[in-house]
Design a protein around this motif. Sequence first.
Motif, mmCIF file in Angstrom:
data_model
loop_
_atom_site.group_PDB
_atom_site.id
_atom_site.type_symbol
_atom_site.label_atom_id
_atom_site.label_comp_id
_atom_site.label_asym_id
_atom_site.label_seq_id
_atom_site.Cartn_x
_atom_site.Cartn_y
_atom_site.Cartn_z
ATOM 1 N N LEU A 68 -3.210 -9.584 7.221
ATOM 2 C CA LEU A 68 -4.502 -9.296 6.606
ATOM 3 C C LEU A 68 -5.431 -10.500 6.640
ATOM 4 O O LEU A 68 -6.573 -10.396 6.227
ATOM 5 C CB LEU A 68 -4.311 -8.856 5.141
ATOM 6 N N GLY A 69 -4.910 -11.650 7.078
ATOM 7 C CA GLY A 69 -5.727 -12.865 7.045
ATOM 8 C C GLY A 69 -5.565 -13.575 5.714
ATOM 9 O O GLY A 69 -5.043 -13.021 4.742
ATOM 10 N N ARG A 70 -5.987 -14.834 5.679
ATOM 11 C CA ARG A 70 -5.913 -15.662 4.457
ATOM 12 C C ARG A 70 -4.519 -15.655 3.832
ATOM 13 O O ARG A 70 -4.377 -15.611 2.615
ATOM 14 C CB ARG A 70 -6.960 -15.223 3.442
ATOM 15 N N GLY A 71 -3.460 -15.647 4.673
ATOM 16 C CA GLY A 71 -2.102 -15.780 4.155
ATOM 17 C C GLY A 71 -1.536 -14.547 3.495
ATOM 18 O O GLY A 71 -0.651 -14.650 2.641
ATOM 19 N N HIS A 72 -2.035 -13.363 3.852
ATOM 20 C CA HIS A 72 -1.548 -12.106 3.283
ATOM 21 C C HIS A 72 -1.028 -11.194 4.389
ATOM 22 O O HIS A 72 -1.565 -11.192 5.497
ATOM 23 C CB HIS A 72 -2.670 -11.376 2.538
ATOM 24 N N VAL A 73 0.017 -10.427 4.074
ATOM 25 C CA VAL A 73 0.519 -9.401 4.985
ATOM 26 C C VAL A 73 0.617 -8.075 4.239
ATOM 27 O O VAL A 73 0.886 -8.048 3.038
ATOM 28 C CB VAL A 73 1.901 -9.755 5.592
ATOM 29 N N LEU A 74 0.396 -6.989 4.975
ATOM 30 C CA LEU A 74 0.438 -5.651 4.409
ATOM 31 C C LEU A 74 1.783 -5.005 4.696
ATOM 32 O O LEU A 74 2.249 -5.005 5.836
ATOM 33 C CB LEU A 74 -0.674 -4.796 5.039
ATOM 34 N N GLN A 75 2.401 -4.470 3.649
ATOM 35 C CA GLN A 75 3.608 -3.652 3.769
ATOM 36 C C GLN A 75 3.293 -2.303 3.128
ATOM 37 O O GLN A 75 2.630 -2.246 2.090
ATOM 38 C CB GLN A 75 4.800 -4.306 3.065
ATOM 39 N N VAL A 76 3.766 -1.226 3.764
ATOM 40 C CA VAL A 76 3.418 0.116 3.304
ATOM 41 C C VAL A 76 4.678 0.907 2.981
ATOM 42 O O VAL A 76 5.656 0.860 3.729
ATOM 43 C CB VAL A 76 2.576 0.861 4.369
ATOM 44 N N TRP A 77 4.618 1.610 1.870
ATOM 45 C CA TRP A 77 5.695 2.516 1.449
ATOM 46 C C TRP A 77 5.160 3.934 1.414
ATOM 47 O O TRP A 77 4.013 4.151 1.005
ATOM 48 C CB TRP A 77 6.176 2.180 0.024
ATOM 49 N N ALA B 164 0.854 -1.180 0.000
ATOM 50 C CA ALA B 164 0.000 0.000 0.000
ATOM 51 C C ALA B 164 0.890 1.230 0.000
ATOM 52 O O ALA B 164 2.025 1.184 0.473
ATOM 53 C CB ALA B 164 -0.926 0.000 1.211
ATOM 54 N N GLY B 165 0.350 2.310 -0.524
ATOM 55 C CA GLY B 165 1.104 3.547 -0.607
ATOM 56 C C GLY B 165 0.548 4.620 0.309
ATOM 57 O O GLY B 165 -0.644 4.920 0.265
ATOM 58 N N ALA B 166 1.425 5.156 1.150
ATOM 59 C CA ALA B 166 1.119 6.370 1.903
ATOM 60 C C ALA B 166 1.526 7.496 0.960
ATOM 61 O O ALA B 166 2.672 7.933 0.933
ATOM 62 C CB ALA B 166 1.891 6.412 3.214
ATOM 63 N N LEU B 167 0.586 7.899 0.111
ATOM 64 C CA LEU B 167 0.862 8.828 -0.984
ATOM 65 C C LEU B 167 0.742 10.263 -0.488
ATOM 66 O O LEU B 167 -0.297 10.669 0.033
ATOM 67 C CB LEU B 167 -0.125 8.567 -2.122
ATOM 68 N N PRO C 76 -4.199 3.069 -0.540
ATOM 69 C CA PRO C 76 -4.410 2.266 -1.744
ATOM 70 C C PRO C 76 -3.212 1.402 -2.103
ATOM 71 O O PRO C 76 -2.070 1.735 -1.796
ATOM 72 C CB PRO C 76 -4.680 3.315 -2.818
ATOM 73 N N GLY C 77 -3.501 0.282 -2.776
ATOM 74 C CA GLY C 77 -2.452 -0.631 -3.219
ATOM 75 C C GLY C 77 -3.055 -1.963 -3.612
ATOM 76 O O GLY C 77 -4.232 -2.046 -3.941
ATOM 77 N N GLY C 78 -2.224 -3.007 -3.549
ATOM 78 C CA GLY C 78 -2.714 -4.334 -3.928
ATOM 79 C C GLY C 78 -1.624 -5.382 -3.833
ATOM 80 O O GLY C 78 -0.527 -5.126 -3.330
ATOM 81 N N LYS C 79 -1.924 -6.561 -4.359
ATOM 82 C CA LYS C 79 -1.033 -7.713 -4.238
ATOM 83 C C LYS C 79 0.190 -7.610 -5.147
ATOM 84 O O LYS C 79 0.093 -7.149 -6.279
ATOM 85 C CB LYS C 79 -1.785 -8.997 -4.584
#
Length: 137
Positions: A73-82, A8-11, A35-38
Amino acid sequence: MEDRVVVAGALYDRGRLLAARRSAPPELAGRWELPGGKVEPGEGPEQALVRELREELGVETRPVERIPGQWPLGRGHVLQVWTARLLSGEPRPLEDHDEVRWLGLDEVHTVDWLDQDRPAVAEAVRLLRAAPEGPAR
């Protein structure tokens, strides 16, 4: 199996942070996120962020630095933010969102952020307070 990364982007632009309101899935609709995605196979996280922000918002951006930490995030996902700078375009909701809003530092807490985005938003605000024009580079 390793968790799949969602970026995700801290825009930042002119001392403001961009928030995007989810339109789907139903359990997230109406709440706000960075906003962002996989990240797709063969793609680096920064490349994925640039692609996702282009697809979702119609803007060109440059990732600057990763905010420390990652959030499940659940279901095998993690959030990383730039943190990222807006290079061109005016963000508009093209995919997965029904509204975008630039928030000044005094407005950041006026929207209902998704729980997993809250720690990254807090850190993005801290960085923005330290450098009102956004991170360097």
